[in-house]
Design a protein around this motif. Structure first.
Motif, PDB file in Angstrom:
ATOM      1  N   UNK A  53       9.744  12.398  -7.026  1.00  0.00           N
ATOM      2  CA  UNK A  53       9.391  13.499  -6.804  1.00  0.00           C
ATOM      3  C   UNK A  53       8.284  13.980  -7.687  1.00  0.00           C
ATOM      4  N   UNK A  54       8.765  13.940  -8.948  1.00  0.00           N
ATOM      5  CA  UNK A  54       7.637  14.357 -10.156  1.00  0.00           C
ATOM      6  C   UNK A  54       6.320  13.114 -10.167  1.00  0.00           C
ATOM      7  N   UNK A  55       6.941  12.055 -10.003  1.00  0.00           N
ATOM      8  CA  UNK A  55       5.572  10.741 -10.232  1.00  0.00           C
ATOM      9  C   UNK A  55       4.633  11.160  -9.059  1.00  0.00           C
ATOM     10  N   UNK A  56       4.974  11.483  -7.799  1.00  0.00           N
ATOM     11  CA  UNK A  56       4.341  11.325  -6.676  1.00  0.00           C
ATOM     12  C   UNK A  56       3.656  12.757  -6.253  1.00  0.00           C
ATOM     13  N   UNK A  57       4.429  13.899  -6.749  1.00  0.00           N
ATOM     14  CA  UNK A  57       4.177  15.370  -6.217  1.00  0.00           C
ATOM     15  C   UNK A  57       3.987  16.296  -7.168  1.00  0.00           C
ATOM     16  N   UNK A  58       5.100  16.549  -7.808  1.00  0.00           N
ATOM     17  CA  UNK A  58       4.951  17.713  -8.992  1.00  0.00           C
ATOM     18  C   UNK A  58       3.881  17.450  -9.925  1.00  0.00           C
ATOM     19  N   UNK A  59       3.748  15.970 -10.361  1.00  0.00           N
ATOM     20  CA  UNK A  59       2.735  15.636 -11.214  1.00  0.00           C
ATOM     21  C   UNK A  59       1.334  15.935 -10.625  1.00  0.00           C
ATOM     22  N   UNK A  60       1.118  16.143  -9.597  1.00  0.00           N
ATOM     23  CA  UNK A  60      -0.252  16.363  -9.109  1.00  0.00           C
ATOM     24  C   UNK A  60      -0.461  18.042  -9.328  1.00  0.00           C
ATOM     25  N   UNK A  61       0.597  18.870  -9.136  1.00  0.00           N
ATOM     26  CA  UNK A  61       0.590  20.036  -9.337  1.00  0.00           C
ATOM     27  C   UNK A  61       0.444  20.347 -10.869  1.00  0.00           C
ATOM     28  N   UNK A  62       1.152  19.620 -11.750  1.00  0.00           N
ATOM     29  CA  UNK A  62       0.982  19.718 -13.283  1.00  0.00           C
ATOM     30  C   UNK A  62      -0.275  19.126 -13.680  1.00  0.00           C
ATOM     31  N   UNK A  63      -0.809  18.026 -13.116  1.00  0.00           N
ATOM     32  CA  UNK A  63      -1.602  17.513 -13.964  1.00  0.00           C
ATOM     33  C   UNK A  63      -2.757  16.932 -13.291  1.00  0.00           C
ATOM     34  N   UNK A  82       0.929  -1.120   0.022  1.00  0.00           N
ATOM     35  CA  UNK A  82       0.054   0.172  -0.123  1.00  0.00           C
ATOM     36  C   UNK A  82       0.799   1.388  -0.080  1.00  0.00           C
ATOM     37  N   UNK A  83       0.237   2.377  -0.353  1.00  0.00           N
ATOM     38  CA  UNK A  83       1.052   3.639  -0.575  1.00  0.00           C
ATOM     39  C   UNK A  83       0.268   4.616   0.097  1.00  0.00           C
ATOM     40  N   UNK A  84       0.459   5.284   1.157  1.00  0.00           N
ATOM     41  CA  UNK A  84      -0.485   6.364   1.857  1.00  0.00           C
ATOM     42  C   UNK A  84      -0.153   7.450   0.832  1.00  0.00           C
ATOM     43  N   UNK A  85      -1.127   8.032   0.600  1.00  0.00           N
ATOM     44  CA  UNK A  85      -1.307   9.148  -0.408  1.00  0.00           C
ATOM     45  C   UNK A  85      -1.642  10.582   0.069  1.00  0.00           C
ATOM     46  N   UNK A  86      -1.894  10.430   1.482  1.00  0.00           N
ATOM     47  CA  UNK A  86      -1.925  11.819   2.061  1.00  0.00           C
ATOM     48  C   UNK A  86      -0.675  12.652   2.018  1.00  0.00           C
ATOM     49  N   UNK A  87      -0.830  13.972   1.818  1.00  0.00           N
ATOM     50  CA  UNK A  87      -0.010  14.904   1.963  1.00  0.00           C
ATOM     51  C   UNK A  87       1.558  14.384   1.296  1.00  0.00           C
ATOM     52  N   UNK A  88       1.180  13.608   0.040  1.00  0.00           N
ATOM     53  CA  UNK A  88       2.511  13.350  -0.791  1.00  0.00           C
ATOM     54  C   UNK A  88       3.468  14.573  -1.215  1.00  0.00           C
ATOM     55  N   UNK A  89       2.702  15.360  -1.643  1.00  0.00           N
ATOM     56  CA  UNK A  89       3.469  16.539  -2.126  1.00  0.00           C
ATOM     57  C   UNK A  89       4.226  17.170  -0.757  1.00  0.00           C
ATOM     58  N   UNK A  90       3.453  17.392   0.313  1.00  0.00           N
ATOM     59  CA  UNK A  90       4.463  17.876   1.453  1.00  0.00           C
ATOM     60  C   UNK A  90       5.680  17.148   1.775  1.00  0.00           C
ATOM     61  N   UNK A  91       5.394  15.586   1.911  1.00  0.00           N
ATOM     62  CA  UNK A  91       6.373  14.811   2.265  1.00  0.00           C
ATOM     63  C   UNK A  91       7.623  14.728   1.152  1.00  0.00           C
ATOM     64  N   UNK A  92       7.334  14.884  -0.228  1.00  0.00           N
ATOM     65  CA  UNK A  92       8.296  14.843  -1.199  1.00  0.00           C
ATOM     66  C   UNK A  92       9.070  16.136  -0.951  1.00  0.00           C
ATOM     67  N   UNK A  93       8.459  17.369  -0.948  1.00  0.00           N
ATOM     68  CA  UNK A  93       9.015  18.596  -0.874  1.00  0.00           C
ATOM     69  C   UNK A  93       9.792  18.747   0.442  1.00  0.00           C
ATOM     70  N   UNK A  94       9.475  18.205   1.403  1.00  0.00           N
ATOM     71  CA  UNK A  94      10.184  18.397   2.678  1.00  0.00           C
ATOM     72  C   UNK A  94      11.382  17.371   2.735  1.00  0.00           C
ATOM     73  N   UNK A  95      11.495  16.375   1.788  1.00  0.00           N
ATOM     74  CA  UNK A  95      12.590  15.357   1.761  1.00  0.00           C
ATOM     75  C   UNK A  95      13.579  15.837   0.603  1.00  0.00           C
ATOM     76  N   UNK A  96      13.515  17.027   0.115  1.00  0.00           N
ATOM     77  CA  UNK A  96      14.444  17.421  -0.870  1.00  0.00           C
ATOM     78  C   UNK A  96      15.916  17.282  -0.537  1.00  0.00           C
ATOM     79  N   UNK A  97      16.343  17.417   0.728  1.00  0.00           N
ATOM     80  CA  UNK A  97      17.738  17.434   1.168  1.00  0.00           C
ATOM     81  C   UNK A  97      17.983  16.186   2.181  1.00  0.00           C
TER      82      UNK A  97
END
Ligand code: SF4
Ligand code: SF4
Length: 389
Positions: A329-339, A239-254
């Motif tokens: 990050x694209x697959x799970x986060x920025x994709x949401x912003x784009x598409x 399973x993949x938790x989908x809540x706040x994927x954008x926040x999780x990936x953005x916070x994980x940049x470093x």
């Protein structure tokens, strides 16, 4: 009242025959080199009759099921992507013209027969709809893709036996087909007679079911189909938790976790090539040595290669860490912003076909948990190598 029909494998054979008579190139699951993949089919006999599969990180095995199931396996190695967005496509050829007209460019004619899929997985149906949105419904449509999709007839199927690597239920893309199919099937095996419960999803789906004489389903047929779906949900391997994927990936940049992944990642590009939603391509030009002809082709590309991010002066993402981070990050986060949606349909192919067994559901869970999970995974020692059997 919902229109639900039922037919046996002879009805499925008739369905394939009708589609072929109507001029479709019909594709469905087939067994090739002991691996299930989509390919041309002419009858039910071309399907992987009685075959199942075992999939886990870096491992795929086809197996005999011991019954006559036609769709008793999880995601085939390739999705429908190869039919609608080919891995290698000639765009145009050119040859020198005369002095007055200059070079002659001949674009490739878009003449082709419409495509029909029989037995498209739910996750693959969801991926086709994603690619439609990206490639045909934005400012500049991809003409070649749109031409292949035009008139395509899609018969999707409920997954009865998801793999250890599947997690479509987390993303709402399976195990039963959602919108977009002309007909949705559920295969019933070992629960009364072998049969298919069929729901039309479009007027031409209704017309096709009428044409093959599919009669009304009984309450017991519908209940059996629900049992197949419920059992599949309980068998889903991941399973993949989908809540706040954008926040999780953005916070994980470093995050230092990218280094841990890069220690294992071979940057082989397998994950992007098997992914049904990855759509990146590049252009190659070639001329013959005599200068008599040249051609331009479009081929699949991958963000895991160094060249992919090459711009004037060099590559933007020179390390494997950066390339894996970019992909997920694209697959799970920025994709949401784009598409407007997550760019993953939970098919699990990138897990099965990764030679290092890298599992994006596990990587996201580690990133979500932050450095604590990273430290404990390092304290537990290196992960086992992929199996060699
Ligand atoms: S994540 Fe796995 S499949 Fe993808 S590039 Fe790295 S090694 Fe290859
Ligand atoms: S990212 Fe992996 S699981 Fe998700 S759609 Fe692509 S191949 Fe399937």
């Amino acid at each position: 009242m919902t229109d639900v029909r039922v037919f046996g494998s002879d009805g499925l054979d008739a369905t394939i025959a009708v589609l072929r008579r109507r001029g479709y190139d019909v594709f469905g699951p087939t067994l090739r080199d002991d691996v299930v993949t989509y390919g041309p089919i002419e009858s039910v006999a071309d399907l992987p009759v009685g075959r199942g599969d075992e999939q886990s990180p870096a491992r795929y095995r086809s197996r005999a099921r011991g019954d006559g199931a036609l769709f008793g396996y999880a995601a085939p190695v390739q999705s429908a992507k190869a039919q609608f967005l080919p891995s290698d496509e000639l765009l145009w050829t050119s040859r020198p013209g005369d002095a007055a007209s200059g070079p002659v460019i001949e674009r490739q004619a878009a003449e082709r027969r419409p495509v029909a899929f029989v037995g498209l997985r739910s996750c693959d149906l969801a991926a086709v709809l994603q690619q439609d949105r990206i490639l045909t419904q934005r400012a500049h449509a991809d003409v070649a893709y749109a031409g292949r999709r035009a008139g395509a007839f899609l018969i999707a199927v409920t997954c009865s036996d998801p793999a250890d690597t599947c997690f479509c239920a987390s993303l709402g893309t399976g195990p039963s087909p959602g919108e977009g199919a002309d007909v949705s099937l559920t295969e019933i095996v070992g629960d009364g007679p072998h049969r298919f419960v069929a729901t039309p999803g479009s007027p031409r789906g209704t017309e096709l079911l009428d044409a093959v004489g599919a009669g009304p389903a009984s309450d017991e047929d519908v209940a059996a189909a629900h049992r197949v779906e419920r059992r599949a949900v309980t068998r889903m391997g991941r399973e993949l938790r989908t809540d706040d994927l954008v926040g999780v990936l953005y916070a994980s940049t470093e995050s230092p976790h990218w280094d841990a992944v890069a220690e294992r990642c071979l940057a082989c590009t397998n994950c992007t090539l098997v992914c049904p939603t990855c759509f990146c391509t590049t252009i190659t030009d070639a001329g013959d040595l005599t200068g008599g002809a040249a051609e331009r082709r479009r081929v699949w590309a991958s963000c895991f290669t160094k060249d992919y991010s090459y711009i004037h002066g060099g590559s933007v993402r020179t390390s494997t860490q950066a390339r894996y981070r970019q992909w997920i990050t694209h697959k799970l986060a920025t994709w949401q912003v784009q598409f407007g949606s997550v760019g993953c349909v939970g098919c699990g192919r990138c897990i099965t076909w990764c030679p290092a067994g890298i599992d994006l559901t596990a990587e996201v869970a580690t990133l979500r948990a932050g450095d604590t999970a990273l430290k404990s995974s390092r304290a537990a020692g290196p992960r086992p190598s992929p199996r060699e059997d």
